[in-house]
Design an enzyme around this catalytic site. Structure first.
Site, PDB file in Angstrom:
ATOM      1  N   HIS A 399      38.114  39.204  22.780  1.00 34.08           N
ATOM      2  CA  HIS A 399      39.424  38.603  23.084  1.00 34.08           C
ATOM      3  C   HIS A 399      40.523  39.064  22.128  1.00 34.08           C
ATOM      4  O   HIS A 399      41.672  38.725  22.301  1.00 34.08           O
ATOM      5  CB  HIS A 399      39.333  37.092  23.092  1.00 34.08           C
ATOM      6  CG  HIS A 399      39.453  36.433  21.743  1.00 34.08           C
ATOM      7  ND1 HIS A 399      38.684  36.798  20.653  1.00 34.08           N
ATOM      8  CD2 HIS A 399      40.266  35.442  21.311  1.00 34.08           C
ATOM      9  CE1 HIS A 399      39.015  36.044  19.626  1.00 34.08           C
ATOM     10  NE2 HIS A 399      39.966  35.227  19.974  1.00 34.08           N
ATOM     11  N   LYS A 475      56.658  35.086  16.413  1.00 37.07           N
ATOM     12  CA  LYS A 475      55.465  34.359  15.982  1.00 37.07           C
ATOM     13  C   LYS A 475      55.794  32.876  15.899  1.00 37.07           C
ATOM     14  O   LYS A 475      56.801  32.506  15.304  1.00 37.07           O
ATOM     15  CB  LYS A 475      55.011  34.874  14.615  1.00 37.07           C
ATOM     16  CG  LYS A 475      53.733  34.249  14.133  1.00 37.07           C
ATOM     17  CD  LYS A 475      53.572  34.381  12.644  1.00 37.07           C
ATOM     18  CE  LYS A 475      52.555  33.395  12.106  1.00 37.07           C
ATOM     19  NZ  LYS A 475      52.874  31.980  12.274  1.00 37.07           N
TER      20      LYS A 475
END
Lengths: 476, 131
Positions: A399, A475
């Site tokens: 992932h 972010k």
């Protein structure tokens, strides 16, 4: 701990590593990353998972394995639905934390002079960071409809199209029969965070297609060189956290009630077919549906921002390539030793990955897209499910890159300001509400994603189609 | 006393005290410390009453820390508390203030390898938080 190398990229920990193991443990790794993997507790956690009742085949880990709590991150474990268990710790607190890739018809040059403003506009449009914030205000009844119906709710309410649905894992809706396992607190937390990014490793990234390895398949996916793409990485926010917390707490006594001996309390579980097992399964699915809608709503907001620049650039096409879950337990049919079995496959920091003959809809001729984001500032990859995914990993792939430095170590060793300056020198815009935590997500805190991806490619779990590089990272 | 200990993906604390109430209070302070908040001394004081009875001490401990996390999510940090613990029950009067900014969001306290160990003159534990 004895580790046997049984193939170039496959390692096995035999049954005698722990006398309570029901199956051996297996992990996929590049030999040069073996040292990193062996450094933390992740392999011990992998062995612990092998002790759970009803586990089938192997306790598995993808090449991005690293230490979690209970299950390792990158862990995959399949349990028989008849005599196996379901474990909230095997899914994690951020249920359906997942990744989404949207693609546009704009290229790198066309966006260049507007990029800074676009990033600023997105940053100001989407609730992100450690605080609360929601793009929608719903009544409790509407919220319940959202978590039961997932993307169908988004379509009915104008946040998604029918086409989007076929580009989302399980069409963005996992089955929810009842919400009796969902606490008022979970609903309250979820309802105040719809369409929010969160913090930690959650991000929005504007990037571009840097390399295409298979032109024909890339065409079918709608990918072209220098194309502008958008990644969204987030999950079920406080709704999922609360559901997981509630069930991990309740399962401490439930495990005992069913006579399940735990080697780590983080593995607390219930028989899948028990009342308690089904309560969690339904609640978890509702959180997964929340997460699918959460990413959809964020994507729609980003599309709105992009749209405001279309007059200056060119008419915008903004489409979903794929959206998938990283943290989930799903009921799936698999063939085990020649027999068809219904299994509950836990993926914690792992991606479902199906070859073409197991996929319906738009990807039936090529295989399911597997999206592997790298760490902040490094490349990411688009892969497609390949032939051996079902045989080797219950249809699962890696992932991401996988952490190597703890957050505190990253903070100690990497200066956030210098990191931001370095990334900006490379032409990557960084925007965050918390400069102090930027270093936690620095590229040095993660493994080399290319090595991780090469392992799944070599094992023919998934095939690399395209490499993407970042231009701007927001972010959370 | 608390101190942060290394954990690859999440954050973990070692906590020790001579009493259970000290252990619970220090763990809460440790949790607030790793949340890296910018405090405000000008905020009003909010008093909350917390009561819980749990399956065992570890569950009582996780529930308590999740209560503190829930308050952090509501923009409140614990700065003082009067705690009473008897067997697997807790009664606490907690004092909170608003904070200006939080730099790390903690999702939950976990049960990973959790054991509260009582030695002769010391109670100690390690707790992992999911972030």
């Amino acid at each position: 701990m004895e580790i046997n190398r049984i193939d170039e990229f496959i390692y096995e920990i035999p049954l005698d590593a722990n006398k309570k193991m029901n199956v051996p443990a297996r992990f996929f790794a590049d030999p040069k990353q073996l040292d990193i993997i062996s450094k933390d507790e992740s392999l011990k956690q992998l062995v612990n998972v092998a002790t759970l009742p009803g586990i089938i085949g192997y306790s598995l880990a993808m090449p991005d394995i690293h230490q979690g709590y209970g299950f390792p991150i990158g862990g995959v474990a399949a349990f028989d639905t008849d005599d196996g268990i379901i474990s909230p710790g095997g899914v994690g607190y951020d249920i359906n934390c997942g990744i989404r890739l949207n693609i546009t018809n704009w290229n790198r040059n066309e966006i260049a002079k507007f990029l800074k403003n676009i990033v600023e506009d997105i940053y100001n449009s989407i609730p992100l960071g450690t605080g609360k914030g929601s793009l929608l205000k719903l009544t409790k009844r509407q919220f319940e409809q959202l978590v039961v119906n997932g993307i169908d709710w988004a379509i009915e309410n104008g946040y998604a199209t029918e086409k989007d649905k076929y580009h989302i894992e399980d069409q963005g809706q996992l089955p929810v029969i009842d919400l009796s396992g969902v606490s008022e607190k979970a609903i309250e937390r979820g309802n105040s965070e719809i369409g929010s990014l969160g913090s930690g490793n959650h991000f929005i990234e504007i990037g571009y297609v840097s390399t295409i390895y298979d032109e024909d398949v890339a065409n079918k996916l709608g990918l072209f060189k220098n194309q502008i793409v958008i990644w969204i990485h987030t999950g079920s926010r406080g709704y999922g956290h609360q559901i997981c917390s509630d069930f991990v707490r309740d399962y401490q006594s439930v495990s005992k009630k069913y006579g399940i001996e735990l080697v780590d309390r983080g593995l607390a579980c219930a028989p899948f077919n028990s009342k308690e097992g089904q309560m969690y399964y339904n609640a978890m699915n509702s959180a997964a549906n929340f997460a699918f809608v959460n990413r959809q709503i964020i994507a729609q907001k980003i599309e709105e921002v992009f749209q405001t620049y279309s007059r200056k650039i060119k008419p915008l096409k903004f489409e979903l390539l794929y959206d998938l879950a990283h943290n989930i337990a799903k009921v799936e049919k698999h063939t085990v030793q020649g027999k068809n079995k219904k299994l509950v496959v836990h993926r914690k920091g792992a991606t479902r990955c199906l070859p073409r003959d197991k996929v319906s809809g738009p990807f039936s001729s090529i295989g399911q897209p597997v999206l592997v984001p790298g760490s902040m500032g490094t490349a990411s990859y688009v892969l497609l499910g390949d032939a051996y995914a079902l045989n080797l990993s219950f249809g699962s792939s890696c992932h991401g890159a996988g952490r190597i430095l703890s957050r505190s170590q990253a903070k100690r060793e990497i200066n956030s300001k210098e990191l931001k300056e370095n990334l900006e020198k490379q032409g990557i815009i960084i925007k965050t509400p918390s400069m102090s935590s930027l270093s936690e997500e620095a590229p040095q805190a993660y493994k080399d994603v290319e090595t991780v991806v090469t392992v799944v490619q070599n094992l023919r779990i998934a095939n690399v189609i395209s490499k993407l590089k970042p231009l701007a990272v927001i972010k959370g | 006393m608390f101190k942060e200990i290394p954990h690859t993906a999440d954050v973990a604390l070692y906590v020790e005290s001579t009493t259970y109430k000290g252990l619970f209070y220090d763990a809460a302070l440790g949790l607030i410390a790793i949340s890296d908040i910018d405090v405000s001394n000008e905020s009003s004081i909010y008093e909350l009453f917390y009561k819980d009875k749990a399956y065992d001490k570890e569950t009582l401990f996780v529930n308590w820390l999740n209560f503190i996390i829930y308050q952090l999510d509501s923009n409140l940090y614990l700065f003082d508390s009067k705690i009473s613990i008897h067997r697997n029950s807790i009664i606490s009067r907690c004092y909170f203030r608003n904070y200006k900014k939080r730099n790390l969001l903690i999702k939950s306290a976990t049960y990973h390898n959790l054991k509260i160990v009582k030695l002769k003159n010391l109670i100690q534990t390690c707790i992992v938080f999911d972030v």
